[in-house]
Design a protein around this motif. Structure first.
Motif, short mmCIF file in Angstrom:
data_model
loop_
_atom_site.label_atom_id
_atom_site.label_comp_id
_atom_site.label_asym_id
_atom_site.label_seq_id
_atom_site.Cartn_x
_atom_site.Cartn_y
_atom_site.Cartn_z
N LYS A 12 8.90 15.42 5.00
CA LYS A 12 9.20 14.10 5.55
C LYS A 12 10.10 13.33 4.59
CE LYS A 12 4.69 13.93 7.84
NZ LYS A 12 3.38 13.24 7.91
N SER A 13 10.88 12.42 5.13
CA SER A 13 11.79 11.63 4.31
C SER A 13 11.05 10.48 3.63
CB SER A 13 12.92 11.05 5.16
OG SER A 13 13.74 10.20 4.37
N ILE A 14 11.42 10.20 2.37
CA ILE A 14 10.87 9.04 1.65
C ILE A 14 11.98 8.02 1.37
CG2 ILE A 14 8.93 10.30 0.66
CD1 ILE A 14 10.53 10.44 -1.98
N ARG A 15 13.06 8.14 2.10
CA ARG A 15 14.17 7.19 1.94
C ARG A 15 13.66 5.77 2.19
NH1 ARG A 15 19.65 9.04 4.19
NH2 ARG A 15 20.08 9.48 1.99
N TYR A 16 14.15 4.84 1.39
CA TYR A 16 13.79 3.42 1.39
C TYR A 16 12.44 3.17 0.74
CZ TYR A 16 17.50 3.61 4.85
OH TYR A 16 18.68 3.88 5.50
N MET A 17 11.64 4.19 0.52
CA MET A 17 10.38 4.01 -0.20
C MET A 17 10.60 4.13 -1.70
SD MET A 17 7.84 6.22 2.25
CE MET A 17 8.14 6.26 4.02
N VAL A 71 16.97 7.32 -6.91
CA VAL A 71 15.79 8.17 -7.13
C VAL A 71 15.65 9.16 -5.98
CG1 VAL A 71 13.27 8.17 -7.35
CG2 VAL A 71 14.64 6.41 -8.50
N TYR A 72 15.89 8.69 -4.77
CA TYR A 72 15.85 9.58 -3.60
C TYR A 72 16.83 10.73 -3.76
CZ TYR A 72 16.42 11.15 1.23
OH TYR A 72 16.50 11.92 2.36
N ASP A 73 18.03 10.42 -4.20
CA ASP A 73 19.06 11.45 -4.38
C ASP A 73 18.63 12.44 -5.47
OD1 ASP A 73 20.62 10.31 -2.42
OD2 ASP A 73 21.91 9.22 -3.82
N ASP A 95 0.85 -1.19 0.00
CA ASP A 95 0.00 0.00 0.00
C ASP A 95 0.89 1.25 0.00
OD1 ASP A 95 -2.21 1.57 0.00
OD2 ASP A 95 -2.68 1.32 2.14
N LEU A 96 1.61 1.41 -1.10
CA LEU A 96 2.51 2.55 -1.26
C LEU A 96 2.15 3.25 -2.55
CD1 LEU A 96 5.04 4.12 -0.30
CD2 LEU A 96 6.42 2.49 -1.63
N SER A 97 1.87 4.53 -2.48
CA SER A 97 1.43 5.26 -3.67
C SER A 97 2.32 6.47 -3.91
CB SER A 97 -0.02 5.72 -3.52
OG SER A 97 -0.12 6.78 -2.58
N ALA A 98 2.38 6.88 -5.18
CA ALA A 98 3.13 8.07 -5.54
C ALA A 98 2.51 9.31 -4.89
CB ALA A 98 3.18 8.22 -7.06
N THR A 99 1.19 9.30 -4.74
CA THR A 99 0.51 10.42 -4.09
C THR A 99 1.02 10.59 -2.66
OG1 THR A 99 -1.47 10.12 -5.43
CG2 THR A 99 -1.71 11.35 -3.37
N TYR A 100 1.12 9.48 -1.93
CA TYR A 100 1.64 9.54 -0.56
C TYR A 100 3.06 10.10 -0.55
CZ TYR A 100 3.76 8.07 3.80
OH TYR A 100 4.46 8.07 4.98
N LEU A 101 3.89 9.65 -1.47
CA LEU A 101 5.28 10.10 -1.51
C LEU A 101 5.37 11.60 -1.79
CD1 LEU A 101 6.88 7.11 -3.44
CD2 LEU A 101 6.91 7.53 -0.99
N ARG A 102 4.56 12.08 -2.73
CA ARG A 102 4.58 13.51 -3.04
C ARG A 102 4.14 14.33 -1.83
NH1 ARG A 102 1.99 11.58 -7.70
NH2 ARG A 102 0.01 12.50 -7.07
N GLN A 103 3.12 13.86 -1.16
CA GLN A 103 2.62 14.58 0.02
C GLN A 103 3.65 14.56 1.15
OE1 GLN A 103 -1.09 12.53 0.73
NE2 GLN A 103 -2.22 13.83 -0.72
N ALA A 104 4.36 13.44 1.28
CA ALA A 104 5.39 13.35 2.31
C ALA A 104 6.51 14.36 2.04
CB ALA A 104 5.95 11.93 2.38
N PRO A 108 9.01 22.57 3.96
CA PRO A 108 10.26 22.49 4.73
C PRO A 108 11.18 21.47 4.10
CG PRO A 108 8.52 21.27 5.84
CD PRO A 108 7.86 21.97 4.67
N PRO A 109 12.48 21.62 4.25
CA PRO A 109 13.40 20.63 3.70
C PRO A 109 13.24 19.29 4.39
CG PRO A 109 14.58 22.14 5.12
CD PRO A 109 13.18 22.68 4.98
N SER A 110 13.49 18.20 3.65
CA SER A 110 13.42 16.87 4.24
C SER A 110 14.53 16.69 5.27
CB SER A 110 13.56 15.80 3.15
OG SER A 110 13.75 14.53 3.72
N SER A 111 14.21 15.93 6.30
CA SER A 111 15.22 15.66 7.32
C SER A 111 16.31 14.75 6.80
CB SER A 111 14.55 14.99 8.53
OG SER A 111 14.06 13.71 8.19
N GLY A 112 15.99 13.99 5.74
CA GLY A 112 16.96 13.06 5.17
C GLY A 112 17.16 11.81 5.98
N LEU A 113 16.36 11.63 7.03
CA LEU A 113 16.51 10.45 7.89
C LEU A 113 15.57 9.34 7.45
CD1 LEU A 113 16.71 12.26 11.35
CD2 LEU A 113 18.61 11.49 9.89
#
Length: 200
Positions: A169-174, A179-181, A155-164, A195-200
């Protein structure tokens, strides 16, 4: 050669897409999976999409050197909006020795009768369908041109990632690390007030 076409906006491509593509290669007769990056989905507003070459590049980065996956920009030069039957016809004319099939989610299958020339697609192409949580049964589930294969329910969507990203919020590992970089360096999906992502 059997090629599965995995159509999508890939806005952005994420780990779930890659898992589904690999599972299709594992569980079906497909030799290759092509990620067909759509410049404009007829059912989505274009303004919500990143430029197509950004999305294509992210798919290329996600795939890396995988020998049986490929990013395709075939729809970039076709009339928009992009309809699957038109792309299939173009590919069949261009690659006459290839057998093309579609890879799609079970949620899309229930709306398949609304697609342009859907019966023509069923008559000439195979559909490999992966399960989606909450998807309603379709009258096409038992159609001879349809094969449902087992795949992880993610249950992982591109919409969720864009909103994060917009929320800082970080989307690392998702998404794959490359792609994250790419998203982070280019500041993609961030609104001016994000706000900038925490990168964590």
């Amino acid at each position: 050669m059997n090629v599965g076409l995995f159509f999508g906006s890939f806005n952005p491509v994420h780990t779930g897409h890659l898992i589904l593509a690999q599972t299709a290669l594992n569980e079906t007769p497909l030799d290759y999976v092509w990620f067909v990056v759509s410049p404009q989905n007829p059912f989505k507003e274009k303004r919500s999409l990143l430029p197509e070459y950004d999305r294509l590049r992210m798919v290329e980065l996600a795939i890396g050197d995988h020998a049986r996956m490929q990013a395709s920009n075939v729809e970039f030069s076709l009339p928009q909006p992009s309809y699957t039957i038109d792309t299939l016809t173009h590919l069949r004319d261009r690659y006459r020795s290839y057998d093309f099939a579609l890879i799609m989610g079970q949620d899309n299958l229930q709306y398949f009768p609304k697609w342009k020339k859907h019966q023509t697609i069923l008559d000439h192409y195979h559909l490999y369908v992966y399960p989606r949580s909450g998807a309603a049964p379709s009258e096409l589930d038992r159609h001879p041109a349809v094969t449902v294969f087992d795949a992880p329910l993610l249950d992982l969507s591109a919409t969720y990632l864009r909103q994060a990203v917009q929320a800082g919020k970080s989307i690392r590992y998702m998404v794959p690390e490359a792609v994250y970089d790419y998203i982070t360096r280019a500041g993609l999906f961030r609104s001016p007030a994000s706000p900038p992502s925490s990168g964590l």
